[in-house]
Write a protein that holds these residues in place. Structure first.
Motif, PDB file in Angstrom:
ATOM      1  N   ARG A 144       1.037  -0.402 -10.868  1.00 48.86           N
ATOM      2  CA  ARG A 144      -0.092   0.056 -10.064  1.00 48.86           C
ATOM      3  C   ARG A 144      -1.084  -1.092  -9.858  1.00 48.86           C
ATOM      4  O   ARG A 144      -1.367  -1.863 -10.774  1.00 48.86           O
ATOM      5  CB  ARG A 144      -0.779   1.217 -10.759  1.00 48.86           C
ATOM      6  CG  ARG A 144      -1.803   1.932  -9.896  1.00 48.86           C
ATOM      7  CD  ARG A 144      -2.136   3.279 -10.481  1.00 48.86           C
ATOM      8  NE  ARG A 144      -3.077   4.010  -9.638  1.00 48.86           N
ATOM      9  CZ  ARG A 144      -3.319   5.298  -9.757  1.00 48.86           C
ATOM     10  NH1 ARG A 144      -2.681   5.993 -10.695  1.00 48.86           N
ATOM     11  NH2 ARG A 144      -4.181   5.897  -8.973  1.00 48.86           N
ATOM     12  N   SER A 164       1.899   7.015   1.853  1.00 50.17           N
ATOM     13  CA  SER A 164       1.112   8.182   2.253  1.00 50.17           C
ATOM     14  C   SER A 164      -0.288   8.030   1.683  1.00 50.17           C
ATOM     15  O   SER A 164      -0.536   7.191   0.811  1.00 50.17           O
ATOM     16  CB  SER A 164       1.760   9.471   1.750  1.00 50.17           C
ATOM     17  OG  SER A 164       1.851   9.465   0.343  1.00 50.17           O
ATOM     18  N   SER A 165      -1.200   8.861   2.139  1.00 51.18           N
ATOM     19  CA  SER A 165      -2.589   8.732   1.733  1.00 51.18           C
ATOM     20  C   SER A 165      -2.805   9.006   0.261  1.00 51.18           C
ATOM     21  O   SER A 165      -3.747   8.490  -0.346  1.00 51.18           O
ATOM     22  CB  SER A 165      -3.457   9.690   2.565  1.00 51.18           C
ATOM     23  OG  SER A 165      -3.005  11.032   2.388  1.00 51.18           O
ATOM     24  N   ASP A 166      -1.941   9.824  -0.353  1.00 49.21           N
ATOM     25  CA  ASP A 166      -2.114  10.145  -1.766  1.00 49.21           C
ATOM     26  C   ASP A 166      -1.291   9.256  -2.691  1.00 49.21           C
ATOM     27  O   ASP A 166      -1.266   9.466  -3.890  1.00 49.21           O
ATOM     28  CB  ASP A 166      -1.758  11.617  -2.021  1.00 49.21           C
ATOM     29  CG  ASP A 166      -0.334  11.944  -1.607  1.00 49.21           C
ATOM     30  OD1 ASP A 166       0.278  11.111  -0.905  1.00 49.21           O
ATOM     31  OD2 ASP A 166       0.159  13.026  -1.973  1.00 49.21           O
ATOM     32  N   GLU A 167      -0.613   8.268  -2.115  1.00 53.29           N
ATOM     33  CA  GLU A 167       0.186   7.353  -2.930  1.00 53.29           C
ATOM     34  C   GLU A 167      -0.618   6.074  -3.178  1.00 53.29           C
ATOM     35  O   GLU A 167      -1.052   5.420  -2.228  1.00 53.29           O
ATOM     36  CB  GLU A 167       1.501   7.009  -2.225  1.00 53.29           C
ATOM     37  CG  GLU A 167       2.419   6.122  -3.053  1.00 53.29           C
ATOM     38  CD  GLU A 167       3.714   5.792  -2.327  1.00 53.29           C
ATOM     39  OE1 GLU A 167       4.428   4.887  -2.783  1.00 53.29           O
ATOM     40  OE2 GLU A 167       4.003   6.438  -1.295  1.00 53.29           O
ATOM     41  N   PRO A 168      -0.810   5.691  -4.434  1.00 52.16           N
ATOM     42  CA  PRO A 168      -1.641   4.520  -4.716  1.00 52.16           C
ATOM     43  C   PRO A 168      -0.942   3.220  -4.330  1.00 52.16           C
ATOM     44  O   PRO A 168       0.287   3.148  -4.240  1.00 52.16           O
ATOM     45  CB  PRO A 168      -1.856   4.598  -6.231  1.00 52.16           C
ATOM     46  CG  PRO A 168      -0.652   5.341  -6.736  1.00 52.16           C
ATOM     47  CD  PRO A 168      -0.315   6.334  -5.668  1.00 52.16           C
ATOM     48  N   ARG A 187       0.855  -1.180   0.000  1.00 54.32           N
ATOM     49  CA  ARG A 187       0.000   0.000   0.000  1.00 54.32           C
ATOM     50  C   ARG A 187       0.896   1.237   0.000  1.00 54.32           C
ATOM     51  O   ARG A 187       2.074   1.180   0.353  1.00 54.32           O
ATOM     52  CB  ARG A 187      -0.933   0.012   1.199  1.00 54.32           C
ATOM     53  CG  ARG A 187      -0.247  -0.017   2.551  1.00 54.32           C
ATOM     54  CD  ARG A 187      -1.271   0.211   3.658  1.00 54.32           C
ATOM     55  NE  ARG A 187      -0.724  -0.048   4.967  1.00 54.32           N
ATOM     56  CZ  ARG A 187       0.081   0.770   5.639  1.00 54.32           C
ATOM     57  NH1 ARG A 187       0.472   1.896   5.086  1.00 54.32           N
ATOM     58  NH2 ARG A 187       0.518   0.455   6.843  1.00 54.32           N
ATOM     59  N   GLY A 188       0.370   2.398  -0.408  1.00 48.92           N
ATOM     60  CA  GLY A 188       1.152   3.631  -0.452  1.00 48.92           C
ATOM     61  C   GLY A 188       1.647   4.042   0.924  1.00 48.92           C
ATOM     62  O   GLY A 188       0.970   3.820   1.935  1.00 48.92           O
TER      63      GLY A 188
END
Length: 828
Positions: A576, A559-563, A556-557
């Motif tokens: 991805r 950070s929250s904005d990393e896919p 998982r990413g």
């Protein structure tokens, strides 16, 4: 006329030196790095010996020195010869291990199409395309051509070079790392004269600048860096006072010290326990009466928390008092911070660091500092064994006298990806023989082969059978097994009871109790990522790497904005994540299995207020990153640490009262005869992190194989029981230490070509073995490697096993493209 024997940097694994004439007026010694003509090119070399005569009528002269001082000492020259011979690598390549950082990192190989081009009729379409790219480029770096040729292109380029379609040229570019010099501003007059001159300055800035340097002269007689003064008072003020003769500019070398600004809490030697004192006395006696071989080699076998580090430090202190240097090896940089804290508190500014976590500039300056004799202790990973201690060097003039190998069982001491594929422990033994140094190899779970050698008298065995609590007096030692009990949880029974969660009921309860009692928790899982793979719940499809024979790992990413992404842990390919199954198109391609990210998710769900940190290679790649995570766990708000093998080694954290092994099964099923040993070592080591303070500790091991002998022995913390079982298995199957292994590996993007080459060499080795009448070696294989395909290359290997496997290689010419690994860490 005098002559020099030079190890020249030429392609291949030449173990020969070449004779060159020494020009008149060129002062040269063994160990000097030189430029020499070789064929039509100029190449780098290392002078290994000097002679008054040559057996050749005509010899070409050395061009010039690369550095005015010898870079390699006499004992290192002999060590390089041994490394080259034993590990079957080039002589210059072996010597390059001992050169300054940056020296051996500037090698570039360029390829060109020969003017007398050959017909491409016999080439594959891909080889033709690679030749076209090379011809269009004129002269291109080998690695760049490989990348432009697509997946597996490097192997295609290598094959074209071997067959003569491309010509390879080795070029040394200028080193990217060199000494750093800075301008310092100092007074050109006395402080009193500077104060007087300051009062007469028309410029207020000039006056203030003179007063500052005068007032700080006693503390900083060397002056202040020019950029600092220019930023504060202006460049014109500095330049103007320099022109008037009141200031002067001095250009001085500035060391990039990784410990700059670091302070250590001073510590004094602790009163040893009886067992510690016996070990220290034996080691010091060997320092006073150096003798080659087993008399100067010690295996310090001590249970976790038994005070091995204190033995190391008191032995190091004795060595320094005798005017000799100390090398302390750790298996990886993650272990450096705590050991550095201990040694720094005891030995202060005498320590240099040598490991890959430093910047190139820091490594450069630390290496030269050791070479000059500025440091007496070197702390580092496996390559630190080549630290440039020398009898002739520096203001201390110290040669190495003590070599400490902490956690000597760790496989990371073996260089396995590039030649020479040396093992630091074996190199340390040879270095000790050359210098009269003492070797101390320490572990709570000794390498089976090392322990066997201790039984046979090749090492002197020193035991520390009792644990000592951190900070406790010597009299407070207690039996180890009473301090940190280990519970094994059969996860099959958990499933039968309806618990399919990541944590067993016992582990979940144990974490909660430790947190309630204000303790800290370490959770160990030797697998990165959030899940070990993704699998379609509809058709069973598992997404695999297109370049490697392995499943992609779900991450998982950060950070929250990393896919979220799927990552190959062999070639680092990253794509991805999409839940649509490529096989059946259903949106049911979901994560399965667990990794450290998944454990963190579960901890945050169950214990939201506890605070959790993750420690694996994805979040900690440098020494500073490792230190930051450890510091946060020790003194910050996080009370649960989740990590891979980094959390299992060498950590001394008194507040840890629970260690949980999320899965003990990782690695148990690997097709390698050392799998059981590695499982026992990692489980025993991680269990040893609990209960090091005043509060008792506990370890919970979750497994689907509770009956496995390695798990049972680790749970009982019983090395002797494990060793008896393991050594009998090794004896039964004639595995090391009852034999030696040399592994030959070949890879090719063409699976058929790889197989054919492997069987061709296998047949040649068997025929040679029969022809030579050797009964000291068996040829095993060829067999597909594990994993078979990596980075688009299909790999096969052949193992030569026996009492003297190297004798067979002496009678067979190994084709280009094969790698030779003597004493490999894995036979697969």
């Amino acid at each position: 006329m005098s002559y020099a024997e030079v190890a020249v940097d030429v392609p291949g694994a030449s173990s020969n030196t070449y004779t060159y004439a020494v020009p008149d007026g060129l002062a040269i010694e063994p160990g000097h790095a030189v430029w020499v003509p070789f064929g039509s090119r100029i190449r780098r070399g290392i002078v290994f010996a000097l002679a008054d005569s040559s057996e050749f009528e005509e010899t070409r002269p050395i061009e010039r020195l690369l550095n005015p001082v010898p870079l390699i000492s006499q004992h290192q020259i002999e060590l390089a010869r041994w490394v080259s011979e034993y590990y079957r690598s080039g002589l210059f390549l072996a010597a390059s291990l001992m050169l300054p950082p940056g020296f051996a990192d500037t090698l570039r190989v360029f390829v060109t199409v020969p003017e007398s081009g050959r017909s491409m009729d016999g080439l594959s379409q891909r080889e033709r395309r690679t030749m076209t790219i090379a011809g269009r480029s004129g002269r291109i770096r080998r690695d760049q051509l490989g990348r432009k040729s697509g997946r597996g292109g490097s192997a295609v380029v290598d094959r074209l070079v071997r067959r003569g379609y491309l010509r390879a040229e080795t070029v040394w570019e200028r080193p990217k790392t060199s000494a750093l010099h800075r301008n310092f501003v100092t007074l050109a007059v006395s402080p009193a004269e500077a104060i007087e001159a300051a009062d007469s300055q028309r410029s207020e800035r000039r006056g203030d600048l003179l007063r500052l340097l005068a007032e700080t002269w006693a503390e900083s007689p060397g002056g202040v860096a020019r950029p600092e003064l220019a930023g504060r008072f202006g460049q014109s003020a500095v330049a103007g006072l320099t022109r008037t003769g009141l200031l002067q500019i001095e250009k001085r070398r500035a060391d990039r010290d990784p410990l700059s600004g670091r302070t250590f809490e001073p510590s004094s030697p602790l009163k040893p326990t009886r067992d510690q004192q016996v070990a220290i006395d034996r080691i010091v006696a060997a320092l006073d009466s150096p003798a080659p071989g087993a008399a100067s080699r010690f295996l310090l076998y001590g249970v976790t928390g038994s005070g091995k580090t204190e033995v190391y430090m008191q032995a190091a202190d004795a060595c320094l008092r005798r005017g000799r240097g100390v090398i302390v090896l750790v298996p990886e940089i993650a272990l450096t911070p705590q050991l550095l804290e201990r040694f720094g508190g005891r030995f202060g500014g005498q320590i240099a660091l040598l490991h890959s976590g430093l910047s190139p500039g820091e490594r450069f300056d630390q290496w030269w500092g050791v070479h000059r004799g500025d440091y007496r202790i070197v702390l580092g990973s496996r390559s630190a064994i080549f630290a440039p201690f020398s009898k002739r060097g520096g203001n201390l003039g110290n040669n190495v006298g003590l070599i400490v190998i902490d956690e000597e069982h760790e496989w990371t001491y073996k260089q396995h990806d590039t030649a020479p594929r040396y093992h630091s422990r074996a190199v340390a033994e040879r270095l000790a023989e050359l210098t009269g140094a003492v070797v101390v190899a320490g572990s709570a779970t000794p390498d089976v082969e090392t322990y066997r050698r201790a039984e046979r008298g090749d090492y002197q065995l020193l035991r520390l059978p009792h644990r000592v609590s951190s900070g406790s007096p010597a009299s407070a030692r207690v039996p180890y097994t009473d301090r940190s009990p280990v519970t094994v949880i059969d996860m099959r029974e958990e499933l039968r009871a309806g618990n399919a969660n990541l944590f067993s009921r016992s582990l979940a309860d144990g974490i909660g109790k430790s947190l309630d009692d204000d303790g800290r928790v370490i959770l160990f899982l030797n697998r990165r990522g959030a899940a070990s793979h993704v699998q379609c719940r509809n058709c069973g499809y598992v997404r695999r790497c297109s370049r490697c024979d392995t499943a992609l790992v779900f991450h998982r990413g950060e950070s929250s904005d990393e896919p979220a992404s799927l990552v190959c842990h062999y070639c680092s390919r990253r794509i991805r994540y999409n839940n649509a199954c490529p096989e059946c198109s259903e949106p049911r391609l979901l994560p399965s299995g667990s990794g450290t990210q998944g454990v963190v998710d579960e901890v945050e769900r169950l214990y939201p207020s506890a605070g959790v940190l993750r420690w694996d290679r994805d979040v900690a790649r440098t020494a500073r990153a490792h230190s930051a995570i450890l510091e946060e766990f020790l003194h910050g708000g996080a009370r649960i640490l989740v990590g891979t093998q980094m959390v299992a080694k060498g950590l001394d954290i008194p507040s840890v009262t629970l260690v949980g092994v999320v899965s003990a099964d990782t690695g148990l099923s690997i097709p390698d005869f050392r799998a059981g040993e590695r499982a026992f070592q990692i489980l025993t080591q991680v269990a040893g992190r609990a209960g090091r303070g005043s509060a008792p500790g506990r370890t919970i091991i979750q497994t689907y194989q509770p009956e496995h002998y390695a798990v049972r022995a680790a749970a009982a913390q019983d090395f002797d029981a494990f060793y008896r079982t393991e050594i009998e298995l090794r004896r039964r199957h004639a595995n090391p230490p009852f034999s030696r292994i040399i592994k030959l590996t070949f890879g090719d993007p063409d699976a058929r070509a790889a197989r054919e080459s492997a069987f061709e060499l296998g047949d040649a080795l068997r025929h040679a073995n029969e022809a030579l009448g050797l009964d000291s070696a068996d040829v095993l294989g060829p067999s597909p490697s594990f994993p078979t395909r990596v980075r688009g290359v299909t790999r096969w290997h052949i193992a030569i096993k026996g009492s003297e496997p190297a004798r067979l290689l002496e009678g067979v010419s190994i084709p280009p493209g094969w790698t030779i690994d003597v004493d490999p860490i894995s036979a697969t």
